[in-house]
Design a protein around this motif. Sequence first.
Motif, PDB file in Angstrom:
ATOM      1  N   GLU A  42      -5.963   0.835  -8.709  1.00 26.94           N
ATOM      2  CA  GLU A  42      -4.929   1.156  -9.674  1.00 26.94           C
ATOM      3  C   GLU A  42      -3.592   1.362  -8.968  1.00 26.94           C
ATOM      4  OE1 GLU A  42      -5.449   4.856 -11.689  1.00 26.94           O
ATOM      5  OE2 GLU A  42      -6.335   5.846  -9.956  1.00 26.94           O
ATOM      6  N   VAL A  43      -2.532   1.171  -9.717  1.00 31.61           N
ATOM      7  CA  VAL A  43      -1.187   1.333  -9.178  1.00 31.61           C
ATOM      8  C   VAL A  43      -0.770   2.797  -9.304  1.00 31.61           C
ATOM      9  CG1 VAL A  43       1.220   0.636  -9.382  1.00 31.61           C
ATOM     10  CG2 VAL A  43      -0.602  -1.016  -9.842  1.00 31.61           C
ATOM     11  N   VAL A  44      -0.392   3.387  -8.172  1.00 38.80           N
ATOM     12  CA  VAL A  44       0.104   4.766  -8.156  1.00 38.80           C
ATOM     13  C   VAL A  44       1.389   4.773  -7.324  1.00 38.80           C
ATOM     14  CG1 VAL A  44      -0.368   7.166  -7.584  1.00 38.80           C
ATOM     15  CG2 VAL A  44      -2.254   5.661  -8.283  1.00 38.80           C
ATOM     16  N   PRO A  45       2.568   4.766  -7.966  1.00 41.97           N
ATOM     17  CA  PRO A  45       3.825   4.763  -7.215  1.00 41.97           C
ATOM     18  C   PRO A  45       3.914   5.956  -6.277  1.00 41.97           C
ATOM     19  CG  PRO A  45       4.216   4.319  -9.541  1.00 41.97           C
ATOM     20  CD  PRO A  45       2.791   4.729  -9.422  1.00 41.97           C
ATOM     21  N   ALA A  47      -9.366  -4.075   0.485  1.00 40.81           N
ATOM     22  CA  ALA A  47     -10.201  -2.898   0.272  1.00 40.81           C
ATOM     23  C   ALA A  47     -11.009  -3.071  -1.008  1.00 40.81           C
ATOM     24  CB  ALA A  47      -9.339  -1.645   0.184  1.00 40.81           C
ATOM     25  N   SER A  48     -12.237  -2.576  -1.011  1.00 40.40           N
ATOM     26  CA  SER A  48     -13.104  -2.722  -2.180  1.00 40.40           C
ATOM     27  C   SER A  48     -12.781  -1.704  -3.263  1.00 40.40           C
ATOM     28  CB  SER A  48     -14.574  -2.583  -1.766  1.00 40.40           C
ATOM     29  OG  SER A  48     -14.795  -1.321  -1.147  1.00 40.40           O
ATOM     30  N   GLU A  49     -12.038  -0.656  -2.894  1.00 41.97           N
ATOM     31  CA  GLU A  49     -11.656   0.368  -3.862  1.00 41.97           C
ATOM     32  C   GLU A  49     -10.400   1.064  -3.358  1.00 41.97           C
ATOM     33  OE1 GLU A  49     -14.639   3.781  -2.028  1.00 41.97           O
ATOM     34  OE2 GLU A  49     -15.113   2.813  -3.945  1.00 41.97           O
ATOM     35  N   SER A  50      -9.849   1.937  -4.178  1.00 38.64           N
ATOM     36  CA  SER A  50      -8.650   2.662  -3.774  1.00 38.64           C
ATOM     37  C   SER A  50      -8.937   3.522  -2.556  1.00 38.64           C
ATOM     38  CB  SER A  50      -8.137   3.533  -4.924  1.00 38.64           C
ATOM     39  OG  SER A  50      -7.737   2.724  -6.020  1.00 38.64           O
ATOM     40  N   VAL A  51      -7.959   3.616  -1.662  1.00 41.18           N
ATOM     41  CA  VAL A  51      -8.088   4.382  -0.429  1.00 41.18           C
ATOM     42  C   VAL A  51      -7.452   5.747  -0.615  1.00 41.18           C
ATOM     43  CG1 VAL A  51      -7.483   4.431   2.035  1.00 41.18           C
ATOM     44  CG2 VAL A  51      -8.103   2.274   0.943  1.00 41.18           C
ATOM     45  N   ASP A  52      -7.990   6.745   0.079  1.00 41.95           N
ATOM     46  CA  ASP A  52      -7.501   8.121   0.000  1.00 41.95           C
ATOM     47  C   ASP A  52      -5.983   8.188   0.118  1.00 41.95           C
ATOM     48  OD1 ASP A  52      -7.645  11.018   0.066  1.00 41.95           O
ATOM     49  OD2 ASP A  52      -7.224  10.834   2.205  1.00 41.95           O
ATOM     50  N   ALA A  53      -5.360   8.877  -0.839  1.00 46.34           N
ATOM     51  CA  ALA A  53      -3.899   8.972  -0.868  1.00 46.34           C
ATOM     52  C   ALA A  53      -3.346   9.720   0.332  1.00 46.34           C
ATOM     53  CB  ALA A  53      -3.451   9.653  -2.160  1.00 46.34           C
ATOM     54  N   PHE A  63       0.822  -1.201   0.000  1.00 45.60           N
ATOM     55  CA  PHE A  63       0.000   0.000   0.000  1.00 45.60           C
ATOM     56  C   PHE A  63       0.860   1.257   0.000  1.00 45.60           C
ATOM     57  CE2 PHE A  63      -2.579   3.117   2.585  1.00 45.60           C
ATOM     58  CZ  PHE A  63      -3.408   3.487   1.530  1.00 45.60           C
ATOM     59  N   GLU A  64       1.878   1.284   0.840  1.00 49.04           N
ATOM     60  CA  GLU A  64       2.731   2.467   0.918  1.00 49.04           C
ATOM     61  C   GLU A  64       3.452   2.728  -0.403  1.00 49.04           C
ATOM     62  OE1 GLU A  64       3.798   2.229   5.717  1.00 49.04           O
ATOM     63  OE2 GLU A  64       5.360   1.880   4.211  1.00 49.04           O
ATOM     64  N   GLU A  65       3.892   1.667  -1.073  1.00 47.51           N
ATOM     65  CA  GLU A  65       4.688   1.832  -2.290  1.00 47.51           C
ATOM     66  C   GLU A  65       3.842   2.065  -3.534  1.00 47.51           C
ATOM     67  OE1 GLU A  65       8.579  -0.840  -0.967  1.00 47.51           O
ATOM     68  OE2 GLU A  65       7.256  -1.564  -2.561  1.00 47.51           O
ATOM     69  N   THR A  66       2.674   1.425  -3.615  1.00 46.73           N
ATOM     70  CA  THR A  66       1.903   1.455  -4.871  1.00 46.73           C
ATOM     71  C   THR A  66       0.475   1.953  -4.732  1.00 46.73           C
ATOM     72  OG1 THR A  66       0.970  -0.789  -4.681  1.00 46.73           O
ATOM     73  CG2 THR A  66       3.217  -0.600  -5.567  1.00 46.73           C
ATOM     74  N   GLY A  67      -0.028   2.100  -3.515  1.00 49.26           N
ATOM     75  CA  GLY A  67      -1.418   2.494  -3.335  1.00 49.26           C
ATOM     76  C   GLY A  67      -2.404   1.353  -3.445  1.00 49.26           C
ATOM     77  N   PHE A 115      -4.873   3.074  11.065  1.00 49.97           N
ATOM     78  CA  PHE A 115      -5.393   3.234   9.707  1.00 49.97           C
ATOM     79  C   PHE A 115      -6.390   2.125   9.373  1.00 49.97           C
ATOM     80  CE2 PHE A 115      -4.857   1.522   5.397  1.00 49.97           C
ATOM     81  CZ  PHE A 115      -5.457   2.539   4.661  1.00 49.97           C
ATOM     82  N   LEU A 116      -6.028   0.880   9.674  1.00 51.95           N
ATOM     83  CA  LEU A 116      -6.910  -0.237   9.368  1.00 51.95           C
ATOM     84  C   LEU A 116      -8.235  -0.114  10.122  1.00 51.95           C
ATOM     85  CD1 LEU A 116      -4.300  -3.152   9.473  1.00 51.95           C
ATOM     86  CD2 LEU A 116      -5.420  -2.235   7.428  1.00 51.95           C
ATOM     87  N   ARG A 117      -8.174   0.251  11.388  1.00 53.87           N
ATOM     88  CA  ARG A 117      -9.388   0.376  12.187  1.00 53.87           C
ATOM     89  C   ARG A 117     -10.259   1.532  11.711  1.00 53.87           C
ATOM     90  NH1 ARG A 117      -5.519  -0.204  17.244  1.00 53.87           N
ATOM     91  NH2 ARG A 117      -5.508  -2.484  17.540  1.00 53.87           N
ATOM     92  N   GLN A 118      -9.638   2.659  11.385  1.00 56.90           N
ATOM     93  CA  GLN A 118     -10.394   3.831  10.935  1.00 56.90           C
ATOM     94  C   GLN A 118     -11.183   3.537   9.669  1.00 56.90           C
ATOM     95  OE1 GLN A 118      -7.681   7.117  10.507  1.00 56.90           O
ATOM     96  NE2 GLN A 118      -7.093   7.121  12.675  1.00 56.90           N
ATOM     97  N   HIS A 119     -10.619   2.707   8.812  1.00 53.81           N
ATOM     98  CA  HIS A 119     -11.276   2.394   7.535  1.00 53.81           C
ATOM     99  C   HIS A 119     -12.008   1.054   7.566  1.00 53.81           C
ATOM    100  CE1 HIS A 119      -9.584   5.761   5.165  1.00 53.81           C
ATOM    101  NE2 HIS A 119      -8.582   5.674   6.034  1.00 53.81           N
ATOM    102  N   ASP A 120     -12.079   0.439   8.752  1.00 50.31           N
ATOM    103  CA  ASP A 120     -12.764  -0.844   8.916  1.00 50.31           C
ATOM    104  C   ASP A 120     -12.225  -1.874   7.920  1.00 50.31           C
ATOM    105  OD1 ASP A 120     -14.524  -2.617  10.124  1.00 50.31           O
ATOM    106  OD2 ASP A 120     -16.173  -2.133   8.758  1.00 50.31           O
ATOM    107  N   LEU A 121     -10.887  -1.987   7.873  1.00 52.91           N
ATOM    108  CA  LEU A 121     -10.222  -2.872   6.917  1.00 52.91           C
ATOM    109  C   LEU A 121      -9.574  -4.049   7.631  1.00 52.91           C
ATOM    110  CD1 LEU A 121      -8.456  -0.168   4.731  1.00 52.91           C
ATOM    111  CD2 LEU A 121     -10.343  -1.637   4.001  1.00 52.91           C
ATOM    112  N   SER A 122      -9.468  -5.149   6.913  1.00 46.93           N
ATOM    113  CA  SER A 122      -8.779  -6.328   7.412  1.00 46.93           C
ATOM    114  C   SER A 122      -7.674  -6.712   6.438  1.00 46.93           C
ATOM    115  CB  SER A 122      -9.751  -7.511   7.564  1.00 46.93           C
ATOM    116  OG  SER A 122     -10.769  -7.212   8.502  1.00 46.93           O
ATOM    117  N   ILE A 123      -6.678  -7.395   6.955  1.00 39.52           N
ATOM    118  CA  ILE A 123      -5.605  -7.936   6.122  1.00 39.52           C
ATOM    119  C   ILE A 123      -6.016  -9.344   5.695  1.00 39.52           C
ATOM    120  CG2 ILE A 123      -3.196  -8.691   6.104  1.00 39.52           C
ATOM    121  CD1 ILE A 123      -2.719  -6.517   8.301  1.00 39.52           C
TER     122      ILE A 123
END
Length: 245
Positions: free
Chosen positions: A160-163, A95-101, A86-90, A117-125
């Motif tokens: 999408e990939v965003v370096p 996640a169901s969609e791209s997360v705020d940069a 996530f840090e390198e490519t976004g 970050f994971l808790r704020q966005h209700d995300l799981s690994i």
Amino acid sequence: MTATPRPSATIVLARDTDDAPEFLFVRRRAGDAFGNAFTFPGGVLDDDESEARECCEGLTDAEASALLDLDEGGLDYYSAVVRELFEETGVLPGASESVDAGCRDQLVRGELRWTDFLRQHDLSIPAGSLYYFTHWVTPADLSKRWSTRFFLAAMPEGQEVVPDGSEITDYCWLSARAALDSASCGDRKIPFPTRKTIETLAGHDSVAELLDWARQRQADGVPAIQPEIRYEDGKPRIFLPDVYE
């Protein structure tokens, strides 16, 4: 004195095409380890990686540790590889969609903790959807060493990939054959462990087939591959251990 390898994790993202599966490669900035080379996304484990174990789904720490042949802390590698991706490519598996940069930038700058970050966005690994398939250890006589676990996963839909534009300066999608050809002719600098890993990924017709292959390798047990550097006529040569297939 032999340097201790730093625990790290790398992820191979795959997507289907009409011809053959393609894999995501990122180019690292000059001056870093593997600078200006194309590798797979990934990096070293953070000291607080264990805090994200409660955010992992699909595997317990005991199950993950057994797969990675560790006494404990197996889920830390799954956390690290998703965070680094996530840090390198976004791109963020789970996640169901791209997360705020902006959140990504905060993570990179250390202003936001990974678990927060994971808790704020209700995300799981999605640990159960990442398949551990190879393990490379840097030769013992080098001053900088890593013990790197490689995972395979499908590229998440709708992202999408965003370096990041700092550590990662470029990216590309290549089939295994195209990547090996590019390395052979010198178009792209690809490190030895990456090239050997690409060779194992060749010959599969779809992402589904690749995931089945990786799942079986994971179930069979993944031996560590630690090359040895020997000098012949004053020139270094890399030799692989018998365990390498």
